[in-house]
Scaffold this active site. Structure first.
Site, PDB file in Angstrom:
ATOM      1  N   ASP A 241     -26.888-123.384  -0.789  1.00 61.73           N
ATOM      2  CA  ASP A 241     -26.032-121.975  -1.071  1.00 61.73           C
ATOM      3  C   ASP A 241     -24.646-121.951  -1.079  1.00 61.73           C
ATOM      4  O   ASP A 241     -24.085-121.007  -1.125  1.00 61.73           O
ATOM      5  CB  ASP A 241     -26.834-120.765  -0.358  1.00 61.73           C
ATOM      6  CG  ASP A 241     -26.435-121.056   1.024  1.00 61.73           C
ATOM      7  OD1 ASP A 241     -25.766-122.005   1.352  1.00 61.73           O
ATOM      8  OD2 ASP A 241     -26.936-120.312   2.007  1.00 61.73           O
TER       9      ASP A 241
ATOM     10  N   GLU B  62     -21.511-123.972  17.937  1.00 63.63           N
ATOM     11  CA  GLU B  62     -21.950-123.138  17.330  1.00 63.63           C
ATOM     12  C   GLU B  62     -21.395-121.740  18.088  1.00 63.63           C
ATOM     13  O   GLU B  62     -21.273-121.617  19.359  1.00 63.63           O
ATOM     14  CB  GLU B  62     -23.471-122.980  17.117  1.00 63.63           C
ATOM     15  CG  GLU B  62     -24.009-124.282  16.271  1.00 63.63           C
ATOM     16  CD  GLU B  62     -23.397-124.044  15.055  1.00 63.63           C
ATOM     17  OE1 GLU B  62     -23.624-123.240  14.368  1.00 63.63           O
ATOM     18  OE2 GLU B  62     -22.735-125.155  14.574  1.00 63.63           O
TER      19      GLU B  62
ATOM     20  N   ARG C  20     -25.405-116.367 -31.363  1.00 60.02           N
ATOM     21  CA  ARG C  20     -26.625-116.536 -30.510  1.00 60.02           C
ATOM     22  C   ARG C  20     -26.834-118.067 -30.716  1.00 60.02           C
ATOM     23  O   ARG C  20     -26.528-118.541 -31.485  1.00 60.02           O
ATOM     24  CB  ARG C  20     -27.588-115.538 -30.886  1.00 60.02           C
ATOM     25  CG  ARG C  20     -27.368-114.134 -30.331  1.00 60.02           C
ATOM     26  CD  ARG C  20     -28.542-113.507 -30.740  1.00 60.02           C
ATOM     27  NE  ARG C  20     -29.938-113.665 -30.676  1.00 60.02           N
ATOM     28  CZ  ARG C  20     -31.143-113.519 -31.517  1.00 60.02           C
ATOM     29  NH1 ARG C  20     -30.889-112.512 -32.360  1.00 60.02           N
ATOM     30  NH2 ARG C  20     -32.333-114.099 -30.945  1.00 60.02           N
TER      31      ARG C  20
ATOM     32  N   ALA D 266     -20.450-107.302 -46.743  1.00 62.97           N
ATOM     33  CA  ALA D 266     -20.696-106.420 -45.539  1.00 62.97           C
ATOM     34  C   ALA D 266     -22.167-106.040 -45.550  1.00 62.97           C
ATOM     35  O   ALA D 266     -22.737-105.662 -46.666  1.00 62.97           O
ATOM     36  CB  ALA D 266     -19.802-105.236 -45.696  1.00 62.97           C
TER      37      ALA D 266
ATOM     38  N   ARG E  21     -31.503-111.811   3.003  1.00 64.84           N
ATOM     39  CA  ARG E  21     -30.388-110.768   2.554  1.00 64.84           C
ATOM     40  C   ARG E  21     -30.040-110.733   1.133  1.00 64.84           C
ATOM     41  O   ARG E  21     -29.606-109.574   0.702  1.00 64.84           O
ATOM     42  CB  ARG E  21     -28.969-110.912   3.280  1.00 64.84           C
ATOM     43  CG  ARG E  21     -29.106-110.502   4.699  1.00 64.84           C
ATOM     44  CD  ARG E  21     -27.774-110.705   5.376  1.00 64.84           C
ATOM     45  NE  ARG E  21     -27.660-112.238   5.906  1.00 64.84           N
ATOM     46  CZ  ARG E  21     -26.566-112.661   6.154  1.00 64.84           C
ATOM     47  NH1 ARG E  21     -25.344-112.051   6.359  1.00 64.84           N
ATOM     48  NH2 ARG E  21     -26.542-114.032   6.639  1.00 64.84           N
TER      49      ARG E  21
ATOM     50  N   ASN F 106     -24.975-115.316   0.904  1.00 68.75           N
ATOM     51  CA  ASN F 106     -26.160-114.767   1.912  1.00 68.75           C
ATOM     52  C   ASN F 106     -26.641-113.516   0.886  1.00 68.75           C
ATOM     53  O   ASN F 106     -27.809-113.080   1.361  1.00 68.75           O
ATOM     54  CB  ASN F 106     -25.507-114.391   3.031  1.00 68.75           C
ATOM     55  CG  ASN F 106     -25.245-115.849   4.057  1.00 68.75           C
ATOM     56  OD1 ASN F 106     -26.141-116.590   4.146  1.00 68.75           O
ATOM     57  ND2 ASN F 106     -24.106-115.908   4.354  1.00 68.75           N
TER      58      ASN F 106
END
Ligand code: UD1
Ligand code: MG
Length: 454
Positions: free
Chosen positions: A107, A157, A318, A365, A17, A229
């Site tokens: 998961d 279940e 960064r 700048a 899924r 899921n």
């Protein structure tokens, strides 16, 4: 002696899924894979012997697992015959003998070490099986915890439950703890005569009871056992994770003006008395020291921000950026792999990459370090108290000495010694009164065009 603990992480599911080319457990929450979250939570509860049970794309899952535990064992579940069958894929490791066994799903990334610790406590107190339940108004699909006289008797279940049992709102979160002394015996007794024809790990509860062993049910908040899921659940879990982390940051002394708009990574470190303005994003590897202010719309990753620094608004730090205390990086500035000395300023519209900037230097700048020649990256060194005039290009490799001045608009290609002034631009020529000449010439030209048309 401390009890030994084995963690078995089930990650052999298809994850279809997610509609992804990538195995589900490699999807990320807060910049860390789902698998990484689960492994770290277990480690936080002392479960540092780990086995990951993998199915498809085993190599990728294994590589990710090794990032979090170099010694991790990998068990292959070739057929997906249920959670008990998956645990049995790790049989060799289980046989090494552990006091406690935690079975987690790869998961379910929001599980907390404290909760796993409580499950281990239940084992230490004599339980053969401990189950983590939660209450929900939407129990569909979950296993139900069947209590008898307040004691856990079985897990049913969803597909096997009676109409009466389906009304139960106390559900199985999926995470289980098993005493190492009886785990293999219990799991070995599990059959697959049920609606799905699977070997259910949850049947270990009923089997343990039948053998006179103790079982316990603990209760957790539903959010803690939420699994991923599909992508919408991934987003929901990200939101829960971020909510937790923001709260934790504020409770530890960080001021946040609009917490809901700030995104942290799993490893963001932010000290007390830092202030984070709205709409900031922290990628992995960021440390913010006390008193620093991260102004609105800033994006940081792999960056170290020192005490009392001011970053942003609209700054991009960064990886490899290290700002010493009181340094400033202002609006529309990008830094990468640069050490900025104490109190130095890079305040407007600059790119400073692969460089060192000395203490109290001022970068005007629009200053750009030209660090890349198309093949290699080169270094720019800027000394203490140096002053770089606006709109200068520093063509690396190049160095600017301590206290040196670079005139605005220069393109610097050669080293500037300490305390020197470097001017590297066209010289200005000024012709007094010449503007009047130009205006006359332009007027004459306009007149000529008008005549030609007419
Ligand atoms: C499971 C529980 C259920 C609980 C629910 C919570 C069982 C039998 N049922 O049901 O009581 O309410 O979780 O979400 O345990 N997996 C494998 N190999 C397999 C089968 C599963 O690795 O052969 C992994 C899956 O990748 C997944 C986890 O185990 O991470 C759970 O499997 P899943 O099929 O989702 O179980 P549920 O039916 O949701
Ligand atoms: Mg499931």
């Amino acid at each position: 002696m401390a009890r030994t603990c084995l963690t078995i992480i089930l990650a052999a599911g298809e994850g279809s899924r997610m509609r992804s080319a990538m195995p589900k457990v490699l999807h990320e929450v807060a910049g860390l894979s789902l698998l990484g979250h689960v492994m770290r939570a277990a480690q936080g509860a002392g479960g540092d012997h780990q086995v990951v049970v993998v199915g498809r794309e085993a190599e990728r899952v294994e590589a990710e697992a090794r990032v979090h535990a170099p010694e991790v064992a990998i068990a292959h579940q070739l057929e997906r015959l249920g959670t008990a069958h998956a645990v049995m894929a790790a049989r060799d490791t289980i046989e090494q003998g552990f006091d406690d066994i935690l079975v987690l799903f790869g998961d379910t990334p929001l599980i907390r070490p404290e909760t796993l610790g409580k499950m281990r406590d239940a084992l230490a107190e004599g339980a053969a099986v401990a189950v983590l339940g939660f209450r929900t108004s939407e129990p569909d699909g979950y296993g139900r915890l069947i209590l008898e006289d307040g004691e856990l008797a079985a897990i049913r279940e969803h597909k096997d439950a009676s109409a009466e049992e389906l009304k139960i709102d106390f559900c199985n979160g999926g995470i289980m703890a098993l005493a190492g002394s009886s785990a293999l015996e219990l799991i070995g007794a599990i059959g697959n005569e049920n609606a799905k024809g699977e070997y259910y790990l949850t049947d270990s509860v009923e089997i343990a009871r039948a053998r006179g062993l103790k079982v316990s049910a603990l209760e957790a908040k539903a959010e803690e056992v939420h699994g991923v899921n599909d992508r919408s659940e991934l987003a929901r879990i990200e939101a829960v994770w971020q909510g937790r982390r923001r709260l934790e940051a504020m409770r530890s002394g960080v001021t946040m003006l609009a917490p809901d708009t700030v995104y942290f990574s799993y490893d963001t470190e932010i000290e007390a008395d830092a202030v984070v303005e709205p709409q900031c994003f922290f990628g992995p590897g960021v440390h913010i020291a006390a008193g620093a202010r991260i102004r609105a719309f800033s994006h940081l990753e792999g960056a170290e921000v020192g005490v009392n620094c001011i970053v942003g608004p609209y700054a991009r730090l960064r990886p490899g950026t290290v700002l010493a205390s009181e340094a400033r990086v202002g609006n529309f500035c990008e830094t990468k792999n640069v050490k900025v000395g104490e109190g130095a300023k890079i305040n407007h519209l600059s790119y400073i990459g692969d460089a060192t900037v000395g203490p109290h230097a001022n970068i005007g700048a629009g200053t750009i370090t030209c660090n890349y020649d198309g093949v290699n990256k080169h270094l720019t060194e800027i000394g203490a108290d140096a002053f770089i005039g606006s709109n200068s290009a520093l063509v690396a490799p190049v160095s600017i000495g301590d206290g040196a001045y670079v005139a605005s608009g220069s393109v610097i290609t050669k080293a500037v010694p300490d305390n020197a002034l470097a001017v590297a631009r066209g010289r200005q020529a000024t012709k007094p009164g010449y503007a009047e000449e130009i205006r006359k010439r332009n007027a004459a030209e306009k007149e000529r065009r008008k005549q030609n048309k007419g």
